[in-house]
Design a protein around this motif. Structure first.
Motif, PDB file in Angstrom:
ATOM      1  N   LEU A  47     -42.679  -2.951  17.284  1.00  7.63           N
ATOM      2  CA  LEU A  47     -41.377  -2.221  17.308  1.00  7.63           C
ATOM      3  C   LEU A  47     -40.796  -2.618  16.017  1.00  7.63           C
ATOM      4  CD1 LEU A  47     -39.826  -2.700  20.724  1.00  7.63           C
ATOM      5  CD2 LEU A  47     -40.957  -0.672  19.994  1.00  7.63           C
ATOM      6  N   ARG A  48     -40.500  -1.664  14.872  1.00  5.82           N
ATOM      7  CA  ARG A  48     -39.929  -2.014  13.491  1.00  5.82           C
ATOM      8  C   ARG A  48     -38.201  -2.306  13.861  1.00  5.82           C
ATOM      9  NH1 ARG A  48     -40.135   1.505   8.104  1.00  5.82           N
ATOM     10  NH2 ARG A  48     -39.042  -0.005   6.712  1.00  5.82           N
ATOM     11  N   CYS A  49     -38.034  -3.441  13.185  1.00  2.45           N
ATOM     12  CA  CYS A  49     -36.845  -4.146  13.474  1.00  2.45           C
ATOM     13  C   CYS A  49     -35.835  -3.488  12.305  1.00  2.45           C
ATOM     14  CB  CYS A  49     -36.449  -5.589  13.033  1.00  2.45           C
ATOM     15  SG  CYS A  49     -37.675  -6.377  14.548  1.00  2.45           S
ATOM     16  N   LEU A  50     -34.764  -3.127  12.714  1.00  3.63           N
ATOM     17  CA  LEU A  50     -33.618  -2.208  11.955  1.00  3.63           C
ATOM     18  C   LEU A  50     -32.491  -2.905  11.911  1.00  3.63           C
ATOM     19  CD1 LEU A  50     -33.801   1.638  13.379  1.00  3.63           C
ATOM     20  CD2 LEU A  50     -35.122   0.638  11.558  1.00  3.63           C
ATOM     21  N   HIS A  51     -31.935  -2.878  10.470  1.00  2.00           N
ATOM     22  CA  HIS A  51     -30.718  -3.340   9.853  1.00  2.00           C
ATOM     23  C   HIS A  51     -29.430  -2.412  10.720  1.00  2.00           C
ATOM     24  CE1 HIS A  51     -31.653  -6.895   7.646  1.00  2.00           C
ATOM     25  NE2 HIS A  51     -32.712  -6.163   7.302  1.00  2.00           N
ATOM     26  N   ASP A  53     -26.976  -0.849   9.770  1.00  2.03           N
ATOM     27  CA  ASP A  53     -26.902   0.692   9.260  1.00  2.03           C
ATOM     28  C   ASP A  53     -27.936   1.610   9.376  1.00  2.03           C
ATOM     29  OD1 ASP A  53     -24.566  -0.250   7.810  1.00  2.03           O
ATOM     30  OD2 ASP A  53     -25.773  -0.631   6.083  1.00  2.03           O
ATOM     31  N   ASP A  54     -29.170   1.250   9.528  1.00  2.00           N
ATOM     32  CA  ASP A  54     -30.211   1.956   9.952  1.00  2.00           C
ATOM     33  C   ASP A  54     -30.384   2.124  11.605  1.00  2.00           C
ATOM     34  OD1 ASP A  54     -31.216   2.050   7.345  1.00  2.00           O
ATOM     35  OD2 ASP A  54     -32.583   0.091   7.792  1.00  2.00           O
ATOM     36  N   ALA A  55     -29.679   1.270  12.170  1.00  2.00           N
ATOM     37  CA  ALA A  55     -29.719   1.299  13.740  1.00  2.00           C
ATOM     38  C   ALA A  55     -28.691   2.480  13.967  1.00  2.00           C
ATOM     39  CB  ALA A  55     -29.024   0.016  14.335  1.00  2.00           C
ATOM     40  N   LYS A  56     -27.693   2.618  13.240  1.00  2.00           N
ATOM     41  CA  LYS A  56     -26.609   3.649  13.341  1.00  2.00           C
ATOM     42  C   LYS A  56     -27.282   5.011  13.340  1.00  2.00           C
ATOM     43  CE  LYS A  56     -22.094   5.489  12.456  1.00  2.00           C
ATOM     44  NZ  LYS A  56     -22.503   6.692  13.100  1.00  2.00           N
ATOM     45  N   TRP A  57     -28.239   4.972  12.249  1.00  2.00           N
ATOM     46  CA  TRP A  57     -28.972   6.372  11.906  1.00  2.00           C
ATOM     47  C   TRP A  57     -29.715   6.705  13.025  1.00  2.00           C
ATOM     48  CZ3 TRP A  57     -34.262   6.504  11.693  1.00  2.00           C
ATOM     49  CH2 TRP A  57     -34.685   7.760  11.305  1.00  2.00           C
ATOM     50  N   ALA A  58     -30.660   5.611  13.731  1.00  2.00           N
ATOM     51  CA  ALA A  58     -31.403   5.846  14.774  1.00  2.00           C
ATOM     52  C   ALA A  58     -30.890   6.403  16.014  1.00  2.00           C
ATOM     53  CB  ALA A  58     -32.293   4.672  14.930  1.00  2.00           C
ATOM     54  N   LEU A  59     -29.771   5.937  16.146  1.00  2.00           N
ATOM     55  CA  LEU A  59     -28.959   6.278  17.498  1.00  2.00           C
ATOM     56  C   LEU A  59     -28.272   7.703  17.226  1.00  2.00           C
ATOM     57  CD1 LEU A  59     -26.823   3.117  18.303  1.00  2.00           C
ATOM     58  CD2 LEU A  59     -28.629   4.036  19.535  1.00  2.00           C
ATOM     59  N   ASP A  60     -27.975   7.930  15.992  1.00  2.00           N
ATOM     60  CA  ASP A  60     -27.560   9.531  15.789  1.00  2.00           C
ATOM     61  C   ASP A  60     -28.283  10.384  15.693  1.00  2.00           C
ATOM     62  OD1 ASP A  60     -25.079  10.928  15.226  1.00  2.00           O
ATOM     63  OD2 ASP A  60     -25.993  10.956  12.824  1.00  2.00           O
ATOM     64  N   GLU A  61     -29.575  10.179  15.148  1.00  2.00           N
ATOM     65  CA  GLU A  61     -30.627  10.827  15.203  1.00  2.00           C
ATOM     66  C   GLU A  61     -31.181  11.296  16.590  1.00  2.00           C
ATOM     67  OE1 GLU A  61     -33.217  13.581  13.440  1.00  2.00           O
ATOM     68  OE2 GLU A  61     -31.701  12.330  12.541  1.00  2.00           O
ATOM     69  N   PRO A  88     -31.601  -6.504  18.022  1.00  2.00           N
ATOM     70  CA  PRO A  88     -31.403  -7.280  19.059  1.00  2.00           C
ATOM     71  C   PRO A  88     -30.105  -6.606  19.783  1.00  2.00           C
ATOM     72  CG  PRO A  88     -31.275  -8.535  17.095  1.00  2.00           C
ATOM     73  CD  PRO A  88     -31.723  -7.171  16.676  1.00  2.00           C
ATOM     74  N   THR A  89     -29.063  -5.921  19.600  1.00  2.00           N
ATOM     75  CA  THR A  89     -28.169  -5.443  20.221  1.00  2.00           C
ATOM     76  C   THR A  89     -28.160  -4.035  20.666  1.00  2.00           C
ATOM     77  OG1 THR A  89     -26.822  -4.889  18.300  1.00  2.00           O
ATOM     78  CG2 THR A  89     -26.278  -7.021  19.371  1.00  2.00           C
TER      79      THR A  89
END
Length: 103
Positions: A47-51, A53-61, A88-89
């Motif tokens: 599983l690729r770890c996201l920072h 800012d990228d995590a918000k993009w993934a949730l939004d997508e 982690p969160t």
């Protein structure tokens, strides 16, 4: 996740012995592939770890994207994990994101 990546790449440990021991224990679940941090998953291999800012993009997508269907928080977190992303969160962020969405 930055201390984990730094330890795997450079071998840098925190000065505190307790934190260093904890970091060594945690890093067994992670690996670096071509400069990107990955978590070794249970059902999915990596599983690729996201920072954040990228995590918000993934949730939004997943939640609002072309295939999005405005799912609840737990389901949203599960779908992001199935896409191959991790942070982690993830569960708390997905729940908060789904609650803030306009119906």
């Amino acid at each position: 996740m930055d201390p984990i990546a730094d330890y795997l790449q450079n071998g840098t440990l925190p000065e505190s012995p307790d934190q260093a021991r904890k970091l060594k224990r945690i890093t067994t679940r992670y690996c670096l592939i071509e400069g990107h941090l990955y978590r070794k998953g249970k059902s999915l291999p990596f599983l690729r770890c996201l920072h954040p800012d990228d995590a918000k993009w993934a949730l939004d997508e997943v939640h609002l994207g072309d295939c999005g269907n405005h799912v609840s928080g737990e389901r949203l977190a599960y779908q992001v994990l199935r896409m191959g992303y991790y942070w982690p969160t993830i569960h708390q962020d997905a729940k908060k994101f789904a609650q803030s969405c306009e119906p």
